[in-house]
Write an enzyme that holds these catalytic residues in place. Structure first.
Site, PDB file in Angstrom:
ATOM      1  N   HIS A 262       8.103   2.139   2.513  1.00 18.00           N
ATOM      2  CA  HIS A 262       6.864   3.174   2.767  1.00 18.00           C
ATOM      3  C   HIS A 262       6.376   3.382   4.166  1.00 18.00           C
ATOM      4  CE1 HIS A 262       2.541   4.885   2.371  1.00 18.00           C
ATOM      5  NE2 HIS A 262       2.990   5.268   1.188  1.00 18.00           N
TER       6      HIS A 262
ATOM      7  N   ASP B   3       4.824  -6.175   0.750  1.00 21.34           N
ATOM      8  CA  ASP B   3       4.049  -4.753   0.334  1.00 21.34           C
ATOM      9  C   ASP B   3       4.103  -4.861  -1.301  1.00 21.34           C
ATOM     10  OD1 ASP B   3       3.300  -2.479  -0.392  1.00 21.34           O
ATOM     11  OD2 ASP B   3       4.436  -1.289   1.149  1.00 21.34           O
TER      12      ASP B   3
ATOM     13  N   GLN C 213       3.131  -1.171  -5.211  1.00 22.17           N
ATOM     14  CA  GLN C 213       3.782  -0.484  -6.541  1.00 22.17           C
ATOM     15  C   GLN C 213       4.184  -1.806  -7.390  1.00 22.17           C
ATOM     16  OE1 GLN C 213       3.575   2.487  -7.010  1.00 22.17           O
ATOM     17  NE2 GLN C 213       3.089   3.004  -5.165  1.00 22.17           N
TER      18      GLN C 213
ATOM     19  N   LYS D  70      -4.116   1.471  -7.094  1.00 21.12           N
ATOM     20  CA  LYS D  70      -2.735   1.508  -7.752  1.00 21.12           C
ATOM     21  C   LYS D  70      -2.847   0.631  -8.866  1.00 21.12           C
ATOM     22  CE  LYS D  70      -0.407   3.138  -3.705  1.00 21.12           C
ATOM     23  NZ  LYS D  70      -0.164   4.475  -4.000  1.00 21.12           N
TER      24      LYS D  70
ATOM     25  N   CYS E 234       5.990   9.510   1.532  1.00 25.60           N
ATOM     26  CA  CYS E 234       5.826   8.460   2.599  1.00 25.60           C
ATOM     27  C   CYS E 234       7.181   7.484   2.838  1.00 25.60           C
ATOM     28  CB  CYS E 234       4.661   7.682   2.251  1.00 25.60           C
ATOM     29  SG  CYS E 234       3.022   8.707   2.295  1.00 25.60           S
TER      30      CYS E 234
END
Ligand code: PMP
Length: 404
Positions: free
Chosen positions: A123, A200, A203, A226, A362
């Site tokens: 991302h 990261d 998600q 999220k 993104c």
């Protein structure tokens, strides 16, 4: 006992509405998830009953707010199995968490010629801060390429990881393609050459349990919104050793121990990184989202989500004019329809009450590597989605095809 998804859906007021004359089919969970009633109640309760600033006042409400705020930090620490709540830094979200490390670690510990290793799947939030840190320090970005199936190429990663690798910054789950990256193996390889590691997790946390100690990463970043909590609150997990070594990136109130006009001493982590009045309500509500997930049968929710994802991919694969991109495993499924602009398809789906997302997600370098300049249509799941949602999307695509 099978989890009753229809009953769980009643906890999410947003889901029960009519959009464009149809019951909402919400398949944009990778962008943001809906919020269950206990999270909404936590926000409301804070502002109605305990609204006060944290950490400084000697009055009752401030004490209550501070306790709830710090309890939320402890809940988050347990949620990702951090060794201590002091390793949980509140941020605005994943983007701010990565920027914090790109500043505190990147600008202060990277040397000219050091390599920062990313993947093609990242991302923009896990690309641009490193690009800026590289430009400021003379470090160099290296990128793990994709395999023929658009997955992270682990063999290529093995060849790229070397004694110059100073930092590995890698997405746990691709927001664009729903692929789960082999982060544990990558971290092991990076640590073997003495590199620092950041994951990261934007998600990941909403889909499966994460254990930062088992992963053995130095940093793990994610966003509350999220994982069923509000926007404007997120988390940077940092190994204490690094939180102690990194300088603060924003300065002001809350993050200090003493201030005089001659010099300032900083507070201990995590407060050293939390200048100014924090998002108190957001943090408490993120704690409520963690509590909400903690009482669910997460294994059952994961099985349910997995079955939906298979059903969706199988349904799309059965359509001759649809191409599913990559090998989705968690959350998101990206696809394109022959000779149809993704935005046109999404507009026709929206007319049927079906919320999906289109474009580059993104991840412009990824779309470039895939030769998909118009991007994809992305349908992304949460545990509250149902067989009916998947069937509605598949039928919606059939209907759109007739209209095109
Ligand atoms: N990384 C990934 C993989 C994401 O999906 C997102 C959100 N789309 C981000 C980072 C940035 O998160 P936020 O906008 O909440 O800071």
């Amino acid at each position: 006992m099978a989890t009753d998804i229809k009953a769980l859906r009643r906890d999410f007021p947003t889901l029960a509405q009519i959009v464009n004359g149809h019951p909402l089919v919400y398949l944009d969970n990778a962008a943001t998830t809906q919020k269950p009633q206990p999270v909404l109640d936590a926000l409301n309760h804070y502002y109605r009953d305990t609204n006060a600033n944290v950490h400084r006042a000697s009055h009752a409400l401030s004490g209550q707010a501070t306790r709830a705020f710090e309890q939320a930090r402890e809940k988050v620490a347990r949620f990702i199995h951090a060794a201590s709540a002091r390793e949980i830094v509140w941020t605005r979200g994943t983007t701010e968490a990565i920027n914090l490390v790109a500043f505190g670690f990147g600008r202060h510990f990277l040397q000219p010629g050091d390599e920062i290793l990313l993947s093609t799947l990242e991302h923009h939030a896990n690309i641009v801060p490193w690009q800026q840190a590289a430009a400021a320090t003379g470090a160099v970005l290296k990128v793990i390429p994709l395999t023929d199936t658009a997955e992270l190429d682990l063999d290529a990663a093995r060849a790229l990881i070397c004694e110059r690798t100073r930092l590995l910054a890698i997405g746990h789950v691709s927001n664009a393609l729903g692929q789960v990256n082999p982060v544990a193996e990558l971290i092991r390889l990076a640590k073997a050459v003495g590199a620092v590691t950041l994951v990261d997790g934007a998600q990941a946390v909403g889909h499966f349990p994460v254990d930062v100690q088992a992963l053995d990463c130095d940093f793990y970043a994610f966003s509350g919104h999220k994982m069923f909590a509000p926007t404007g609150i997120g988390v940077l997990y940092g190994r204490m050793e690094w939180l102690e070594r990194m300088p603060p990136w924003q300065t002001g109130g809350e993050m200090i121990k003493t201030v005089s006009f001659e010099a300032t001493t900083f507070n201990a982590p995590p407060f050293k990184f939390e200048a100014g009045t924090p998002n108190i309500a957001g943090a408490i509500a993120l704690g409520a989202a963690v509590d909400y997930l903690a009482v669910q049968d997460r294994a059952a929710l994961m099985r349910h989500e997995d079955a939906l994802l298979r059903q969706l991919v199988d349904g799309l694969d059965a359509m001759a004019d649809i191409n599913v991109i990559g090998r989705p495993r968690a959350g998101a499924v990206s696809f394109v329809m022959d000779d149809v602009h993704p935005q046109d398809l999404a507009t026709l789906l929206d007319m049927q009450g079906i919320a999906v997302r289109t474009g580059h997600h993104c991840a412009m370098p990824l779309m470039q590597a895939l030769a998909l300049p118009q991007g994809t249509v992305r349908a992304s799941l949460a545990f509250y989605n149902t067989d009916d949602d998947v069937a509605a999307l598949l039928a919606g695509i059939d209907k759109a095809r007739e209209l095109l």
